[in-house]
Design a protein around this motif. Sequence first.
Motif, PDB file in Angstrom:
ATOM      1  N   HIS A  81      26.637  26.960  39.723  1.00 11.84           N
ATOM      2  CA  HIS A  81      28.009  26.430  39.643  1.00 11.84           C
ATOM      3  C   HIS A  81      29.005  27.504  39.158  1.00 11.84           C
ATOM      4  N   THR A  82      28.598  28.335  38.240  1.00  7.58           N
ATOM      5  CA  THR A  82      29.513  29.374  37.736  1.00  7.58           C
ATOM      6  C   THR A  82      29.815  30.436  38.800  1.00  7.58           C
ATOM      7  N   GLU A  83      28.787  30.767  39.598  1.00  8.01           N
ATOM      8  CA  GLU A  83      29.027  31.789  40.614  1.00  8.01           C
ATOM      9  C   GLU A  83      29.949  31.248  41.698  1.00  8.01           C
ATOM     10  N   ALA A  84      29.724  29.980  42.037  1.00  9.27           N
ATOM     11  CA  ALA A  84      30.596  29.392  43.049  1.00  9.27           C
ATOM     12  C   ALA A  84      32.030  29.311  42.532  1.00  9.27           C
ATOM     13  N   ALA A  85      32.159  28.906  41.269  1.00  5.16           N
ATOM     14  CA  ALA A  85      33.500  28.797  40.687  1.00  5.16           C
ATOM     15  C   ALA A  85      34.143  30.200  40.554  1.00  5.16           C
ATOM     16  N   ARG A  86      33.343  31.191  40.168  1.00  8.74           N
ATOM     17  CA  ARG A  86      33.889  32.560  40.012  1.00  8.74           C
ATOM     18  C   ARG A  86      34.470  33.065  41.325  1.00  8.74           C
ATOM     19  N   LYS A  87      33.687  32.875  42.393  1.00 11.28           N
ATOM     20  CA  LYS A  87      34.173  33.363  43.680  1.00 11.28           C
ATOM     21  C   LYS A  87      35.400  32.576  44.143  1.00 11.28           C
ATOM     22  N   ALA A  88      35.380  31.313  43.867  1.00 11.07           N
ATOM     23  CA  ALA A  88      36.518  30.507  44.280  1.00 11.07           C
ATOM     24  C   ALA A  88      37.769  30.865  43.464  1.00 11.07           C
ATOM     25  N   ALA A  89      37.568  31.130  42.196  1.00 11.92           N
ATOM     26  CA  ALA A  89      38.727  31.455  41.340  1.00 11.92           C
ATOM     27  C   ALA A  89      39.113  32.927  41.408  1.00 11.92           C
ATOM     28  N   ASP A  90      38.327  33.768  42.067  1.00  8.42           N
ATOM     29  CA  ASP A  90      38.625  35.217  42.210  1.00  8.42           C
ATOM     30  C   ASP A  90      38.747  35.867  40.843  1.00  8.42           C
ATOM     31  N   VAL A  91      37.701  35.596  40.012  1.00  6.97           N
ATOM     32  CA  VAL A  91      37.601  36.296  38.741  1.00  6.97           C
ATOM     33  C   VAL A  91      36.315  37.078  38.754  1.00  6.97           C
ATOM     34  N   ASP A  92      36.220  37.972  37.794  1.00  9.08           N
ATOM     35  CA  ASP A  92      35.055  38.854  37.788  1.00  9.08           C
ATOM     36  C   ASP A  92      33.829  38.190  37.162  1.00  9.08           C
ATOM     37  N   PHE A  93      34.062  37.272  36.249  1.00 11.51           N
ATOM     38  CA  PHE A  93      32.866  36.615  35.657  1.00 11.51           C
ATOM     39  C   PHE A  93      33.272  35.279  35.056  1.00 11.51           C
ATOM     40  N   ILE A  94      32.306  34.363  35.050  1.00 12.48           N
ATOM     41  CA  ILE A  94      32.375  33.115  34.266  1.00 12.48           C
ATOM     42  C   ILE A  94      31.039  33.011  33.524  1.00 12.48           C
ATOM     43  N   LEU A 137      30.568  44.736  32.509  1.00 16.76           N
ATOM     44  CA  LEU A 137      31.237  45.068  33.765  1.00 16.76           C
ATOM     45  C   LEU A 137      32.291  46.143  33.570  1.00 16.76           C
ATOM     46  N   GLY A 138      32.553  46.564  32.370  1.00 15.57           N
ATOM     47  CA  GLY A 138      33.584  47.569  32.088  1.00 15.57           C
ATOM     48  C   GLY A 138      34.637  46.979  31.192  1.00 15.57           C
ATOM     49  N   HIS A 139      35.862  47.560  31.276  1.00 13.61           N
ATOM     50  CA  HIS A 139      36.959  47.075  30.452  1.00 13.61           C
ATOM     51  C   HIS A 139      37.413  45.743  31.022  1.00 13.61           C
ATOM     52  N   GLU A 140      37.377  44.725  30.191  1.00 14.71           N
ATOM     53  CA  GLU A 140      37.607  43.367  30.680  1.00 14.71           C
ATOM     54  C   GLU A 140      38.605  42.665  29.774  1.00 14.71           C
ATOM     55  N   LYS A 193      38.232  42.287  35.196  1.00 19.25           N
ATOM     56  CA  LYS A 193      38.365  43.706  34.873  1.00 19.25           C
ATOM     57  C   LYS A 193      39.832  44.134  35.135  1.00 19.25           C
ATOM     58  N   VAL A 194      40.373  45.061  34.334  1.00 13.66           N
ATOM     59  CA  VAL A 194      41.783  45.462  34.434  1.00 13.66           C
ATOM     60  C   VAL A 194      42.102  46.093  35.796  1.00 13.66           C
ATOM     61  N   ASN A 195      41.184  46.905  36.312  1.00 21.02           N
ATOM     62  CA  ASN A 195      41.465  47.596  37.581  1.00 21.02           C
ATOM     63  C   ASN A 195      41.392  46.666  38.768  1.00 21.02           C
ATOM     64  N   HIS A 196      41.016  45.479  38.551  1.00 22.83           N
ATOM     65  CA  HIS A 196      41.014  44.509  39.632  1.00 22.83           C
ATOM     66  C   HIS A 196      42.281  43.683  39.681  1.00 22.83           C
ATOM     67  N   VAL A 197      43.165  43.905  38.714  1.00 19.88           N
ATOM     68  CA  VAL A 197      44.437  43.191  38.743  1.00 19.88           C
ATOM     69  C   VAL A 197      45.301  43.747  39.887  1.00 19.88           C
ATOM     70  N   THR A 198      46.263  43.068  40.377  1.00 16.03           N
ATOM     71  CA  THR A 198      47.096  43.486  41.521  1.00 16.03           C
ATOM     72  C   THR A 198      47.722  44.859  41.268  1.00 16.03           C
TER      73      THR A 198
END
Length: 894
Positions: A76-89, A132-135, A158-163
Amino acid sequence: MDRRPWSLAGQVFALQVVVVVFLVAAAVLALVLQSRHDNNAEARNRSIAVAQTFAHSPGILAALRAPDPSKVLQPHTEAARKAADVDFIVVTNTKGIRYTHPRPGQIGKKFVGNIGPPLAGRVYTESVNGPLGHEVQALVPVFDRGDKVVAVVAAGLKVNHVTGVVARQLPIILGTGAAALAFATGGTALVARRLRRQTHRLGPAEMTRMYEHHDAVLHAVREGVLIVGADGRLLLANDEARRLLNLPRDAEGRHVSDLPGLDPGTVELLVSGRAATDEVQLAGDRLLAVSQRPTERAGAREGTVATLRDSTELRALSGRAESARQRLRLLYDAGLGIGTTLDVVGTAEELARVAVPRFADFVTVDLADPVLRGDEPAHTNTDLRRAAVHGIRDDHPLYERDRLHGFLPSTPQARALREGRSQLVPELFAAPDWLAQDPERTRSIVDYGIHSLIAVPLRARGVILGVVDFWRSEKPQPFDADDLSLAEELVARASVSIDNARRYTREHALAVALQRSLLPRELPEQSALEVAHRYLPAVSGVSGDWFDVIPLPGSRVALVVGDVVGHGLHAAATMGRLRTAVHNFSTLDLTPDEILGHLDDLVGRIDQEEVETTVGVGVMGATCLYAIYDPVSRDCAMARAGHPPPALVRPDGGGVTFPDLPAGPPLGLGGMPFETAEMKLEEGTQLVLYTDGLIEDRTRDIDEGIELLRRALASHPGRSPEESCRAVLDELLPGRPKDDVALLIARTRALPPDCVAEWDVPFDPAAVAGMRAAATEKLDDWGLSALSFAMELVLSELVTNAIRHGSAPVTMRLLNDHGLTCEVADGSSTSPHLRYAAATDEGGRGLFLVAQLTERWGTRYTPQGKVIWAELSLPGSEEDVDGAALLDMFDTEL
């Protein structure tokens, strides 16, 4: 190596580049900071939202109670993570052990973060360096139904994944910076171009050096400089201007009229803004020479620049320098204006004109009478003639021109003549020796206003020729020693010219006298031509022009006009030799071309002799025209040697022609033969012979002179030769000709037919008696019976000789003119010779008898043979011969 400083435009450009780079860097920095802040805020907000959503999702509590929560929650967390476009839950228990993680290997391990706040029931965000790095992560508590925290849900990015806001906006910022740099570059180029134009392409070093030099010159120059604005305010004054005008320290910026100590005239000039050059203005006890020029830009006046020079000390020096300059100029003009003509009186007048009014108000020149004639004055001669008088006015009381007068021994003029030294009389009214000359006239001179005198003797080659007086009236200052030296210099220059003119006058008079003595004084009597003549010597000296009228046998007349090249006594003497030679050659009764041929040989010999005996002197050629007119046949034979052609004026209407005579070379050149042209002239035709001085002039060419001569001759064809001479000279010649002129005009006459008798003689000795009888009969008809006996004897001898020693045909002709001429012609060219027969000779006395009975006799050769002629004087003349008495004397002698 010296480094050249940057130009102002380069410095501005560098500053603009630095500013643009700084602004771009600041913008990028601000964008990065803003982006980082925005990224952190966005990461927190998304993390909180995802964590809270997952923490409150249904089934979370059931999954936590399951025997293996990781197995239920991980999908459930992986599905939610991908749906929410975050790096981790990540879901942890209250002790921080992970139930889920994007990396399954991290499940069951200790959660990296502070779970204290969530366990306390609060939502908490933080930045950590996780697996995962700087988060950026948000921690949200999970409550059971009783509001007890049973788990913690963490979601993060992660910070480098921000827009990538920076990546998107950075090109815009850099492009804007580049555009700013380009704009700055263009602006700098425009500014640099304007600066180069305004600074005349001078760089900073040159501008600095120019300013330093300008400042040094401005304050070091020994000339005051003022710059005044258009509003009359003083903008700049250098040190010299401050000193000359005594300006205060705060003068710059003040109005010129407010400056203390300035003369009103100086203030008016500086405020007016008008141009001025060396205007003299007062400045205390100084005299300033002020020059001012307005300054303009774009047509608008911006002010004036004035320069000041202290001329107080120079005024006195300049006055003396100006006086010296005027004296030198006067002497220079005297050198050019005195002695332009070789005329004594003219040179004296030139001296007077040069000195008035620059040196004296009146000038008089008195010369000894012999000087005016070209001679040297006698030492005992005290009388002088006034040769020139010139002044600023014509109503002066001085002696008039041409007056012969003397000076008393006590006068300054007499002392100057006697001692040979100049005399200075500063005050005439206080000079009793001068007043004694002519008390009435001298008093009128003083009353006229003439107050000062300098008398200078005219001396040349040690001989005093006269005296020059300089008088002053309008000039208030009297003559001084400096004026005396100037007067002596003027007179010294004029003395040489007057002496040269005197010597020339003497030589000219001698040459004219010689030439006139060599020319015909009276023309011989003859009936073939009515002759008038003119001879005008040149004003600058006589030359070799001559003319002559020579009677020839058979009532013929020879006309001669010639011109020897050159001027002076040498040309006149050569002319006399040629005229004598022409007379001698004419006695040979030769044709015109033969006469010119003999003259050509003679001139060549004369030239050669004179070149050999006198270096550089020779005849250099001559021209001549020789004409023979026969009044019986009206034939005229002419030949010329380099001479202008004659003019013929017809008697029937005044038509003027110039016969096209063959133009032989001038006499003395040799090598070319001469040709004779023959023509028949109507009775009354005027034959005009002249020299080149009549038609040639510096102001006109020869064609114009020929045309003037044509008009002068054609205007009145019926007038006499004398009237024609006068009209021609009036039309063609100026008052004083530059070259000698000889003019000879002859009007032709024809011998009347009744004065001519001609017979054909049979070629037989017996015909002699018949010829004597015919001749005697003709003489009776003419009233000359007294000459019959002598004529019979002459005819008997001449006809007999023609028949015995000549050849047919034989003719006989009698001419009744001024004398009785007998001509016997035959076809032989053998000429008889007069000889003296011995006492025992039977013959040989015929021609001797002819010579004694006649006035003259001779031989003339013709194309057909020869003519033996003899002339007898008419009864009543001094040369009349008594034939019978002569025959008795001859018989007695035999």
